[in-house]
Motif scaffolding. Structure first.
Motif, PDB file in Angstrom:
ATOM      1  N   LYS A  72      -7.037  69.754  69.673  1.00 50.56           N
ATOM      2  CA  LYS A  72      -7.746  70.314  68.479  1.00 50.56           C
ATOM      3  C   LYS A  72      -8.395  71.700  68.979  1.00 50.56           C
ATOM      4  N   SER A  73      -7.524  72.982  68.729  1.00 55.33           N
ATOM      5  CA  SER A  73      -8.343  73.933  69.504  1.00 55.33           C
ATOM      6  C   SER A  73      -7.831  75.321  68.903  1.00 55.33           C
ATOM      7  N   PRO A  74      -8.535  76.423  68.745  1.00 53.17           N
ATOM      8  CA  PRO A  74      -7.869  77.615  68.050  1.00 53.17           C
ATOM      9  C   PRO A  74      -6.369  77.881  68.304  1.00 53.17           C
ATOM     10  N   VAL A  75      -6.171  77.570  69.881  1.00 49.69           N
ATOM     11  CA  VAL A  75      -4.976  78.111  70.490  1.00 49.69           C
ATOM     12  C   VAL A  75      -3.834  77.328  69.731  1.00 49.69           C
ATOM     13  N   HIS A  76      -4.016  76.098  69.639  1.00 55.26           N
ATOM     14  CA  HIS A  76      -3.204  75.102  68.850  1.00 55.26           C
ATOM     15  C   HIS A  76      -2.867  75.503  67.460  1.00 55.26           C
ATOM     16  N   ARG A  77      -4.193  76.064  66.900  1.00 52.31           N
ATOM     17  CA  ARG A  77      -4.045  76.209  65.402  1.00 52.31           C
ATOM     18  C   ARG A  77      -2.925  77.455  65.063  1.00 52.31           C
ATOM     19  N   LEU A  78      -2.912  78.554  66.062  1.00 51.17           N
ATOM     20  CA  LEU A  78      -1.852  79.562  65.726  1.00 51.17           C
ATOM     21  C   LEU A  78      -0.406  78.937  65.519  1.00 51.17           C
ATOM     22  N   THR A  79       0.252  79.801  64.686  1.00 53.81           N
ATOM     23  CA  THR A  79       1.513  79.325  64.511  1.00 53.81           C
ATOM     24  C   THR A  79       2.297  79.630  65.678  1.00 53.81           C
ATOM     25  N   GLY A  80       3.696  79.018  66.006  1.00 52.34           N
ATOM     26  CA  GLY A  80       4.261  79.283  67.045  1.00 52.34           C
ATOM     27  C   GLY A  80       4.859  80.723  67.195  1.00 52.34           C
ATOM     28  N   VAL A  81       5.199  81.350  66.049  1.00 53.89           N
ATOM     29  CA  VAL A  81       5.717  82.529  66.129  1.00 53.89           C
ATOM     30  C   VAL A  81       4.553  83.437  66.696  1.00 53.89           C
ATOM     31  N   THR A  82       3.305  83.286  66.247  1.00 56.42           N
ATOM     32  CA  THR A  82       2.149  84.348  66.934  1.00 56.42           C
ATOM     33  C   THR A  82       2.312  84.045  68.439  1.00 56.42           C
ATOM     34  N   LYS A  83       2.378  82.820  68.829  1.00 54.29           N
ATOM     35  CA  LYS A  83       1.935  82.621  70.270  1.00 54.29           C
ATOM     36  C   LYS A  83       3.070  83.048  70.956  1.00 54.29           C
ATOM     37  N   LEU A  84       4.354  82.857  70.342  1.00 57.73           N
ATOM     38  CA  LEU A  84       5.521  83.459  71.021  1.00 57.73           C
ATOM     39  C   LEU A  84       5.554  85.017  71.158  1.00 57.73           C
ATOM     40  N   LEU A  85       5.173  85.542  69.903  1.00 55.82           N
ATOM     41  CA  LEU A  85       4.922  87.037  69.926  1.00 55.82           C
ATOM     42  C   LEU A  85       3.606  87.508  70.936  1.00 55.82           C
ATOM     43  N   CYS A  86       2.674  86.788  70.930  1.00 58.06           N
ATOM     44  CA  CYS A  86       1.777  87.052  71.803  1.00 58.06           C
ATOM     45  C   CYS A  86       2.138  86.966  73.492  1.00 58.06           C
ATOM     46  N   PHE A  87       2.764  86.143  73.714  1.00 58.52           N
ATOM     47  CA  PHE A  87       3.434  85.757  75.010  1.00 58.52           C
ATOM     48  C   PHE A  87       4.206  87.048  75.446  1.00 58.52           C
ATOM     49  N   LEU A  88       5.042  87.302  74.512  1.00 59.58           N
ATOM     50  CA  LEU A  88       5.890  88.683  74.676  1.00 59.58           C
ATOM     51  C   LEU A  88       5.307  89.521  74.984  1.00 59.58           C
ATOM     52  N   ILE A  89       4.315  90.103  74.296  1.00 59.75           N
ATOM     53  CA  ILE A  89       3.487  91.246  74.431  1.00 59.75           C
ATOM     54  C   ILE A  89       2.867  91.313  76.072  1.00 59.75           C
ATOM     55  N   TRP A  90       2.066  90.149  76.045  1.00 53.31           N
ATOM     56  CA  TRP A  90       1.497  89.594  77.136  1.00 53.31           C
ATOM     57  C   TRP A  90       2.344  89.847  78.488  1.00 53.31           C
ATOM     58  N   SER A  91       3.649  89.386  78.407  1.00 55.76           N
ATOM     59  CA  SER A  91       4.474  89.521  79.684  1.00 55.76           C
ATOM     60  C   SER A  91       4.859  90.812  79.908  1.00 55.76           C
ATOM     61  N   THR A  92       5.138  91.715  78.647  1.00 53.19           N
ATOM     62  CA  THR A  92       5.581  93.111  78.930  1.00 53.19           C
ATOM     63  C   THR A  92       4.562  94.083  79.474  1.00 53.19           C
ATOM     64  N   VAL A  93       3.133  93.724  78.970  1.00 55.02           N
ATOM     65  CA  VAL A  93       2.002  94.453  79.836  1.00 55.02           C
ATOM     66  C   VAL A  93       2.135  94.158  81.279  1.00 55.02           C
ATOM     67  N   ALA A  94       2.062  92.982  81.389  1.00 51.59           N
ATOM     68  CA  ALA A  94       1.904  92.347  82.774  1.00 51.59           C
ATOM     69  C   ALA A  94       2.998  92.762  83.731  1.00 51.59           C
ATOM     70  N   MET A  95       4.263  92.780  83.055  1.00 51.09           N
ATOM     71  CA  MET A  95       5.130  93.478  83.873  1.00 51.09           C
ATOM     72  C   MET A  95       5.234  95.003  84.171  1.00 51.09           C
ATOM     73  N   LEU A  96       4.820  95.619  83.349  1.00 55.13           N
ATOM     74  CA  LEU A  96       4.841  96.970  83.196  1.00 55.13           C
ATOM     75  C   LEU A  96       3.821  97.562  84.066  1.00 55.13           C
ATOM     76  N   THR A  97       2.678  97.064  84.146  1.00 53.63           N
ATOM     77  CA  THR A  97       1.596  97.572  84.701  1.00 53.63           C
ATOM     78  C   THR A  97       1.293  97.049  86.065  1.00 53.63           C
ATOM     79  N   TYR A  98       0.806  97.952  86.967  1.00 54.00           N
ATOM     80  CA  TYR A  98       0.413  97.779  88.383  1.00 54.00           C
ATOM     81  C   TYR A  98      -1.342  98.055  88.388  1.00 54.00           C
ATOM     82  N   ASP A  99      -1.893  98.414  87.335  1.00 54.76           N
ATOM     83  CA  ASP A  99      -3.064  99.164  87.094  1.00 54.76           C
ATOM     84  C   ASP A  99      -3.990  97.834  87.363  1.00 54.76           C
TER      85      ASP A  99
END
Lengths: 567, 276
Positions: free
Chosen positions: B12-39
């Motif tokens: 039981k945690s806020p992360v679990h409470r998020l819908t799968g769609v949110t988590k998937l989108l967030c994960f995609l955003i996260w990976s995009t940033v991490a891949m693009l940046t070397y900052d």
């Protein structure tokens, strides 16, 4: 006038890959609200008949259909599998295999999801149906954590959400322990009475199904309907013996006693059976038959001392189990689903290591031996032969263990052929394994262990899914091995098997040994039966009701006599 | 019983409470940033942020330790390989050269720039991997399927993915049983055996595993068909969850994060942050 819901008319079906039709010229009508049992030996076509009703034939399993099958007034030729699934709900044989959802609620909701039912209605509907099958408190449980009986109830709920008119059960008892099986039959009965659905049960364990009344029994053999009678009529007729379906044990005992059964005696259920007509014959027969000889004690071959084991710390799976097995014995290990029986066999084979306790083989401590070292003395045959077979040809499969051990080729050939002869597989030695039946595959796996010449063989459910003929074949074969001096330990749910073939039974409940006694004593002890989810044998009750002074003796004498007659 | 890796862990945690769609989108955003940046600043922020989310999710490090270790080994190999094949990559990127240790007079000299570059690479791993693990273990497979379907993936494919995730533990269990029973017949899979022989022996475990899995597949596809799977173009989901405020907020946060970090990264026209 009753309304027919299922009508087969001159119906035949031939699988595309087969040369002869599996179902031939079936004429059968089942009426609304009826409860019908379909029995038949393996390969008789009874499962195919079930598949015709739910649409797997001919939509998934292709083949040629002639004649007609009408369900609920519509010819199935014009329907598709989805419309059929709205009329006929089928509970498949293996509950594990048909779970789709991760949790109970999701699995029940699966059909509703596919119907695009909006979520709020879906949730109400699921909890309604779950209530009918007593699974409402477990809606959020994972399907993996359920007991065998609970799994089956979830499957039932999963087809009942569709509001089907016809419920079809394919071997509902196959994977259940005896007490749970009894409960399943009672549940089916209750649901049928409450909802007035048409119920069709396909099963070969006749005595267990007859625990609750059925309207008719249809016997299928060789793809044909060979009888269609009420249970009372069927049990009074010789049909069952002719097509190798096991009669209820009490019926067989009455027949041995020389009593002529008629439908008027109501033999379908022990409670309705008019025993007075047969009392005298039963008494006479009891006096007449021989008392079976007790076994001689020999040396101890395997001994477990105070074994403790747990998969997860703090949750003991096996606790303080000790027993010893004599050389040349045939022992069964029985108990509830999940009681720890299979774990025990894994401990003996070294697949798992005990947390405490010792295992001795001929008084020598083998607790620290590896799997490979133990395999030289103790062989293990798993329940599902497909999990063991890794070669295409029978000869190669049986030879595998020897080839790996580097045995010279000439010796391999000699030993494999000798083993194949013992197992009755010699004529098939050059066949591919894929051409064998399930029972024959099981023999191949037994042969592949036997060829390594272990002194002890452990078998997990050796007769699961076998009809009476194959059951007898496998068990007689094991008995023969046993008489050659091989010690045999069997893990089983089958009370008949335990009673008939293993003089001694070890009962496990909740990871502890609760009894270690003769099979007859175990199956007549109400406390053990209750605690380990076993089922009392009908023979005992018959003897009590017939007023025989020593009912246990009656059971023992029957077993000994029956085996002689069948050989 | 086999360790069940990478399967859903209920908490039981806020992360679990998020819908799968949110988590998937967030994960995609996260990976995009991490891949693009070397900052380095952005990466450091992401890393600390992922540690924080991990804490919030109530997933213990121990529960994913095995996979984490496995990936760390690869990370190490990756780092070594970069150094072996391109020891002056940092110099090329940052345009300066501060030699720390002179080895072999040039090519393999250890420079501050190279160290900094490889530190950034390592940091990238550390931002993406915990996020990926977290996504896997906090998303219920059925809900994940519902989510995929919601963002436009065909429900048949979505369901296939969910089933595959679900059967990972089953197959692990089967594999263990088969392997044990074959070992009992004398098939040695331990290091005592020669590699060529071990490979051959592995076949006698794989074949029964494939055969019994095929049995399972036939059974489950029949069971699904019998209950109307594939009948309609659409389907509803018992586990689907409507978007809640927390989802909207999270998504907004991530989008802001995406914009800000891309702005910081590309502000000076270079993916790399240059401290030199």
């Amino acid at each position: 006038m009753r309304k027919p819901v299922i009508q087969f008319e001159n119906f035949s079906f031939q699988y595309r890959s087969q040369t002869a039709p599996t179902l031939q010229d079936i004429n059968l009508t089942i009426y609304e609200g009826e409860k019908v049992l379909i029995v038949g030996p393996s390969g008789s076509g009874k499962s195919t008949l079930g598949h015709c009703l739910n649409g797997l034939v001919p939509f998934s399993y292709k083949g040629k259909v002639t004649g007609s099958l009408t369900i609920d007034g519509e010819d199935t030729q014009g329907l598709d599998i989805f419309s059929l699934s709205k009329k006929v709900g089928m509970v498949l044989q293996d509950p594990d295999g048909q779970f789709i959802g991760l949790t109970v609620a999701e699995d029940i909701a699966f059909a509703l999801e596919n119907d695009c039912l909006p979520q709020p209605q879906m949730i109400t509907k699921v909890s309604e149906v779950a209530k009918i099958v007593d699974m409402e408190p477990h809606l959020e449980a994972s399907t993996h954590q359920l007991s065998g009986g609970q799994k089956q109830r979830v499957c039932l709920a999963g087809v009942m959400v569709d509001e089907v008119e016809i419920l079809l059960f394919d071997e509902p008892l196959a994977n259940l322990d005896p007490a749970t099986g009894k409960y399943a039959i009672e549940l089916i009965d209750r649901i049928q009475q409450e909802t007035n659905k048409t119920v069709i049960i396909i099963e070969h364990r006749l005595e267990d199904v007859l625990h609750c009344p059925v309207d008719r029994i249809i016997v299928i053999d060789d793809g044909r309907v060979i009888s269609d009678m009420t249970p009372d009529e069927l049990l009074a007729s010789p049909v069952l013996e002719q097509c190798s379906i096991r009669e209820p044990l009490y019926v067989r005992a009455v027949k041995y006693a020389g009593c002529r059964l008629t439908p008027e005696l109501r033999p379908a259920h022990l409670d309705t059976f008019q025993i007075n007509a047969c009392k005298k014959q039963l008494h006479d027969w009891f006096e007449k038959v021989d008392i079976p000889k007790a076994r001689d004690k020999t040396e101890t071959i395997l001994e477990l001392k105070a074994i403790d084991f747990s998969y997860f710390p703090g949750q003991p799976t096996i606790h303080d189990v000790s027993f010893s097995i004599q050389k040349g014995e045939m022992v069964s290990i029985v108990g509830k689903n999940g009681a720890g029986k299979s774990t025990l066999s894994k401990l003996i084979c070294g697949f798992e290591k005990p947390n405490a306790g010792k295992i001795y083989y001929r008084s020598q401590d083998i607790t620290a031996d590896t799997i490979k070292e133990r395999a030289l003395r103790i062989g293990m045959v798993m329940q599902n032969p497909n999990q063991m077979i890794s070669k295409q040809m029978i000869y190669d499969e049986v030879a595998l263990g020897l080839v790996i051990r580097g045995v010279p080729e000439a010796e391999i050939k000699e030993r494999v052929l000798a083993t194949l002869k013992i197992c009755g597989l010699y004529p098939f030695r050059n066949w591919p394994i894929s051409a064998l039946s399930f029972g024959q595959k099981k023999r191949v796996t037994i042969a592949s262990i036997l060829v390594l010449e272990p002194e002890v063989i452990i078998l997990d459910e050796p007769t699961a899914g076998q009809d009476f003929r194959h059951y007898t074949e496998i068990m007689e074969f094991l008995l023969e091995l046993n008489q050659r001096g091989v010690t045999i330990i069997m893990i089983t749910h089958d009370m008949h098997l335990m009673l008939e073939y293993t003089p001694r039974a070890i009962v496990i409940a909740g990871g502890r040994k609760i009894a270690d006694d003769t099979a007859v004593n175990v199956l007549t002890d109400a406390r053990i039966i209750e605690e380990a989810n076993l089922k009392e044998t009908s023979l005992f009750e018959l003897a009590v009701r017939a007023g025989i002074s020593e009912p246990k003796q009656f059971v023992e004498r029957f077993i000994a006599y029956d085996r002689e007659v069948r050989q | 019983m086999a360790v069940e890796m990478l399967s859903y862990i209920e908490r039981k945690s806020p992360v679990h409470r998020l819908t799968g769609v949110t988590k998937l989108l967030c994960f995609l955003i996260w990976s995009t940033v991490a891949m693009l940046t070397y900052d380095t600043r952005v990466l450091l922020f992401l890393f600390l942020f992922s540690v924080a989310i991990f804490k919030v999710s109530k997933i213990k490090w121990k529960e994913v330790a095995f996979v984490l270790l496995f990936i760390l080994v690869f990370l190490l190999i990756n780092n070594l390989a970069i150094y072996v094949f391109s020891p002056q990559e940092g110099v090329k990127i940052y345009g300066t050269r501060h030699v720390l240790l002179d080895i072999g007079g040039g090519r393999y000299s250890l420079t501050l720039e190279q160290l900094f570059y490889q530190f950034n690479v390592t940091l990238k791993y550390f931002t993406v991997i915990p996020a990926a693990l977290l996504f896997l273990v906090t998303t219920n497979p059925s809900e994940f399927a519902a989510s995929l379907n919601r963002i436009g993936v065909s429900y048949k494919i979505a369901y296939a993915v969910a089933l595959a995730l679900r059967y990972i533990p089953d197959i692990q269990r089967d594999f263990r049983n088969i392997s044990l029973s074959q070992q009992a017949r004398g098939i040695d899979m331990s290091r005592k055996e020669k590699l060529s022989k071990r490979l051959k022996n592995a076949a006698s475990i794989i074949i029964p595993l494939i055969l019994s899995s095929l049995d399972k597949i036939e059974m489950i596809s029949n069971a699904m068909e019998l209950r109307g799977f594939g009948k309609n173009k659409k389907r509803t989901w018992y586990r689907a969850r409507p978007f809640q405020k927390i989802d909207i907020i999270t998504l907004m946060l991530f989008i802001i994060m995406l914009i800000v970090s891309l702005y910081i990264t590309f502000y000076d026209g270079n993916r790399f942050y240059n401290p030199f």
